[in-house]
Design a protein around this motif. Structure first.
Motif, PDB file in Angstrom:
ATOM      1  N   LEU A  16      47.737  41.577 -26.086  1.00 20.91           N
ATOM      2  CA  LEU A  16      47.768  40.325 -26.834  1.00 20.91           C
ATOM      3  C   LEU A  16      49.077  39.589 -26.575  1.00 20.91           C
ATOM      4  N   LYS A  17      48.982  38.299 -26.258  1.00 24.76           N
ATOM      5  CA  LYS A  17      50.160  37.484 -25.988  1.00 24.76           C
ATOM      6  C   LYS A  17      50.361  36.382 -27.032  1.00 24.76           C
ATOM      7  N   GLN A  18      49.262  35.770 -27.478  1.00 20.30           N
ATOM      8  CA  GLN A  18      49.360  34.656 -28.419  1.00 20.30           C
ATOM      9  C   GLN A  18      48.159  34.664 -29.350  1.00 20.30           C
ATOM     10  N   PHE A  19      48.331  34.040 -30.505  1.00 22.96           N
ATOM     11  CA  PHE A  19      47.161  33.740 -31.339  1.00 22.96           C
ATOM     12  C   PHE A  19      47.444  32.513 -32.186  1.00 22.96           C
ATOM     13  N   ARG A  20      46.370  31.819 -32.525  1.00 27.29           N
ATOM     14  CA  ARG A  20      46.396  30.670 -33.434  1.00 27.29           C
ATOM     15  C   ARG A  20      45.356  30.915 -34.509  1.00 27.29           C
ATOM     16  N   ASP A  26      44.496  26.735 -49.939  1.00 31.88           N
ATOM     17  CA  ASP A  26      45.451  25.763 -50.465  1.00 31.88           C
ATOM     18  C   ASP A  26      46.770  25.885 -49.705  1.00 31.88           C
ATOM     19  N   GLY A  27      47.289  24.771 -49.262  1.00 33.96           N
ATOM     20  CA  GLY A  27      48.572  24.768 -48.571  1.00 33.96           C
ATOM     21  C   GLY A  27      48.478  24.925 -47.069  1.00 33.96           C
ATOM     22  N   TRP A  28      47.314  25.348 -46.544  1.00 33.38           N
ATOM     23  CA  TRP A  28      47.162  25.507 -45.096  1.00 33.38           C
ATOM     24  C   TRP A  28      46.797  24.159 -44.490  1.00 33.38           C
ATOM     25  N   ASN A  29      47.824  23.364 -44.256  1.00 26.81           N
ATOM     26  CA  ASN A  29      47.603  22.045 -43.668  1.00 26.81           C
ATOM     27  C   ASN A  29      47.756  22.063 -42.155  1.00 26.81           C
ATOM     28  N   ASN A  30      48.341  23.158 -41.617  1.00 30.27           N
ATOM     29  CA  ASN A  30      48.514  23.318 -40.175  1.00 30.27           C
ATOM     30  C   ASN A  30      48.000  24.697 -39.778  1.00 30.27           C
ATOM     31  N   GLU A  31      47.726  24.875 -38.499  1.00 29.61           N
ATOM     32  CA  GLU A  31      47.388  26.209 -38.028  1.00 29.61           C
ATOM     33  C   GLU A  31      48.667  26.977 -37.735  1.00 29.61           C
ATOM     34  N   LEU A  32      48.583  28.281 -37.826  1.00 31.85           N
ATOM     35  CA  LEU A  32      49.704  29.157 -37.487  1.00 31.85           C
ATOM     36  C   LEU A  32      49.600  29.526 -36.019  1.00 31.85           C
ATOM     37  N   HIS A  33      50.677  29.314 -35.263  1.00 31.83           N
ATOM     38  CA  HIS A  33      50.708  29.651 -33.836  1.00 31.83           C
ATOM     39  C   HIS A  33      51.808  30.683 -33.612  1.00 31.83           C
ATOM     40  N   HIS A 612      58.013  32.743 -39.519  1.00 26.54           N
ATOM     41  CA  HIS A 612      56.904  31.781 -39.523  1.00 26.54           C
ATOM     42  C   HIS A 612      56.458  31.642 -40.978  1.00 26.54           C
ATOM     43  N   PRO A 613      56.669  30.471 -41.588  1.00 23.56           N
ATOM     44  CA  PRO A 613      56.286  30.302 -42.996  1.00 23.56           C
ATOM     45  C   PRO A 613      54.775  30.415 -43.171  1.00 23.56           C
ATOM     46  N   ILE A 614      54.374  31.050 -44.262  1.00 27.15           N
ATOM     47  CA  ILE A 614      52.962  31.160 -44.636  1.00 27.15           C
ATOM     48  C   ILE A 614      52.815  30.677 -46.073  1.00 27.15           C
ATOM     49  N   PRO A 615      51.962  29.652 -46.321  1.00 28.49           N
ATOM     50  CA  PRO A 615      51.190  28.863 -45.378  1.00 28.49           C
ATOM     51  C   PRO A 615      52.089  28.148 -44.374  1.00 28.49           C
ATOM     52  N   PRO A 616      51.529  27.830 -43.173  1.00 32.53           N
ATOM     53  CA  PRO A 616      52.344  27.209 -42.125  1.00 32.53           C
ATOM     54  C   PRO A 616      52.985  25.914 -42.597  1.00 32.53           C
ATOM     55  N   SER A 617      54.256  25.773 -42.243  1.00 32.23           N
ATOM     56  CA  SER A 617      55.008  24.590 -42.643  1.00 32.23           C
ATOM     57  C   SER A 617      56.132  24.384 -41.637  1.00 32.23           C
ATOM     58  N   ASP A 618      56.587  23.154 -41.540  1.00 28.21           N
ATOM     59  CA  ASP A 618      57.723  22.870 -40.661  1.00 28.21           C
ATOM     60  C   ASP A 618      59.039  23.232 -41.324  1.00 28.21           C
TER      61      ASP A 618
END
Length: 620
Positions: A16-20, A26-33, A612-618
């Motif tokens: 495994l190299k990557q996953f999205r 609630d709060g998952w406005n972006n996908e996690l990469h 990596h914030p969960i839920p994803p956030s900048d």
């Protein structure tokens, strides 16, 4: 990239190299990469019930489906995906099939040894260097220059070339949940409303809501999913132009296609196996189109040999020792429920492993030092005559000789006297000690170079060795293992009791078990209480020690490149242990990749760049 590469290894292991991933939470406005190839240590941090655990569990279950596919397994995963409100999950697996990197081997590498797939090698040309002939990859220089961003010249530049190739397979599942009433038209919805004496005014969504409020049976949701797959090739290349290193990565991928359906041409419900995108130039020309595209885009020419595949020449498809076979290195997941799960059998496995390294650890390191010494000694021997001729000429007048007389005019005593002066300058001799001959000089010099190889000479606190230290090692001794072990002790004393980082790296690269042993033993001289070997003889362990042991047990005997996912590693661990946990395991077990899910500030305080914030956030 894998730390090791062997063209003779028939096992093409996808890791495994990557996953999205994305959820309808609630709060998952972006996908996690997450890219575990670029960042082999990742921390998922965030609020309770934010999605950390379900992210890791989804990744584990989806990967298991891909490695052991069946209709039933897909149905089970679809049910899980519906329950956790999974919206999408994409994974990328790769294996390395090409590695042409002469600089890493300190030699010109045979192109045959650069590939693990016999019918997908590099096209080669030969060139002369002195009396020797070398192979070099065929590259269209104009195209390659455009791709690398600088004009390359002739052979000196090509000899600096590095090429690596990976085959990739990506899978993506997309899930969709719809209201059961959406399949009906507006007219049909109004008819249902009239049948129940309900108002029929409004748009479609209002009509559906009115029916759902009237009867629970209309609130049912319809869940659907689709899994697709695409294969790809990634070629990474670098070279040095003048003093500047340049590189690029070229990715060629096919279109997404359905997975889980059997067609006339392919079984797309097959396990994970691939030699890259499957499209060929034509029915009569079975050259993969990616081979053609790669040359057009980069100038790199792949030697595709379909006749070798058809005839079996140079590749025996029936020889189990040679036959290429695919495997999958799936991620593993240690859940909170396993945090204190340590059996006597598990403890005995660790005890046996650590006892083995207690016995052989010093000898293992000694062999690494011996190899370093052998390289330095060989270098000294190769360069001795040139060094002596250029340096000794300055001392000829001391014996009434001129440069025209040459150093050949020196007697052995005079030559040894000059070597003694050199040795004094290098700090190789005690007062009144003299060099016996050139062998004696080279031995001392090679020992000094070997010790200095493992320290930072820019640090004034390091490298405080004595002439006695240099004289301690004798590679011709009948007990050279003991002599090398003494050199390890000298290095540790110079570094305040620590092993040199470079030596540790070399040892871990040769055996991941050595790294696990270091995790268990490296604090034995402190008062931390974390010499784990002592714990294994106790039948009554604290919850913190049980937790730490469970982590080590989960890491036993894992294949290189395995992604290890650990939920709440901080449970019951002392703050001091939490602060060093990630560094201890990541540094000493670099063959593994880690994904941690934690709430602990002590775990993450020195590793905020890995979060990596969960839920994803900048924002962190």
């Amino acid at each position: 990239m894998s730390r090791s590469f062997s063209s003779s290894d028939p096992n093409l292991a996808f890791s495994l190299k990557q996953f999205r991933i994305d959820f309808d939470h609630d709060g998952w406005n972006n996908e996690l990469h997450v890219d575990v190839e670029e960042n082999p240590c990742v921390i998922l941090a965030g609020r309770n019930s934010g999605g950390k655990t379900v992210t890791m569990r989804s990744l584990e279950k989806f990967s298991n489906l891909l490695s052991n596919p069946s209709e039933h397994a897909e149905e089970v995963f679809a049910s899980f995906a519906q329950n956790v409100k999974l919206q999408s999950l994409r994974v990328r697996y790769e294996y390395q099939w090409l590695n042409y990197n002469p600089r890493s081997h300190n030699k010109i590498l045979s192109l045959e040894d650069a590939t693990r797939v016999p019918w997908l090698g590099l096209s080669a040309t030969t060139f002369a260097s002195g009396d020797e002939y070398y192979e070099s990859p065929i590259i269209e220089r104009g195209t390659y220059s455009g791709r690398i961003g600088s004009k390359i010249g002739e052979l000196p530049d090509i000899r600096e070339l590095s090429l690596t190739g990976h085959v990739s397979v990506e899978y993506e599942i997309k899930c969709k949940t719809t209201r059961a009433l959406e399949v009906f038209s507006v007219k049909e919805l109004k008819d249902k409303l009239r049948d129940n004496n309900l108002p029929v005014s409004g748009i479609k969504s209002e009509l559906m809501s009115r029916l759902e409020e009237f009867d629970d049976k209309h609130r049912r949701k319809n869940f659907s999913h689709e899994i697709t797959r695409r294969d790809g090739i990634r070629i990474d290349s670098s070279c040095t132009i003048g003093e500047k290193a340049r590189s690029f990565s070229e990715i060629i991928q096919e279109d997404w296609r359905p997975w889980g359906q059997i067609t006339d041409d392919f079984d797309d419900f097959s396990r994970m196996d691939s030699f890259g995108p499957r499209e060929t130039v034509s029915n009569s020309d079975i050259t993969p189109t990616w081979v053609v595209e790669l040359k057009e885009r980069t100038g790199i020419e792949i030697d595709y040999r379909p006749l070798l595949i058809k005839s079996g020449e140079d590749y025996d498809f029936h020889d189990a020792e040679k036959m290429l076979r695919f495997s999958i290195i799936n991620p593993i997941f240690q859940e909170v429920s396993e945090a204190y799960d340590v059996s006597e059998t598990d403890k005995n496995r660790l005890k046996k492993k650590f006892a083995e390294w207690d016995t052989r650890g010093e000898a293992f390191l000694a062999r690494i030092f011996q190899e370093t010494y052998s390289q330095k000694h060989s270098l000294c021997n190769q360069n001795f005559q040139h060094f002596f001729k250029t340096q000794a000429s300055h001392f000829l007048p001391d014996w009434g000789l001129t440069v025209d007389d040459g150093i050949e005019s020196l007697t052995p005593t005079q030559a040894n006297n000059i070597l003694t002066k050199f040795a004094d300058q290098f700090g190789l001799l005690d007062v009144d000690q003299e060099i016996e001959d050139s062998r004696h000089f080279n031995r001392l010099l090679a020992t000094m170079m070997s010790l200095h190889h493992y320290i930072d000479m820019a640090d004034p606190e390091q490298g405080n060795f004595t002439p006695e230290d240099y004289d301690n090692y004798d590679h011709e001794s009948s007990d050279q293992d003991k002599s090398a072990i003494e050199m390890i002790q000298i290095l540790k004393e110079d570094l305040g009791g620590k092993l040199p980082d470079l030596m540790v790296s070399k040892a871990i690269e040769r055996s991941s078990d050595f790294g696990l042993w270091l995790v268990a033993t490296e604090d034995q001289e402190s008062n931390s209480g974390k010499d784990i070997r002592d714990w294994l003889n106790s039948s009554h362990l604290s919850s913190g020690r049980l937790r730490y042991l469970s982590l080590l047990i989960a890491l036993l005997d894992l294949t290189e490149q395995t992604v290890v996912m650990i939920d709440e590693p901080e449970l019951s661990l002392h703050i001091d242990w939490q602060e060093t946990l990630i560094e201890d395991l990541s540094n000493n077990l670099p063959h593994l990749k880690f994904i941690w899910a934690t709430h602990s500030p002590s775990i993450v305080q020195f590793h905020t760049d890995k979060i990596h914030p969960i839920p994803p956030s900048d924002d962190l």
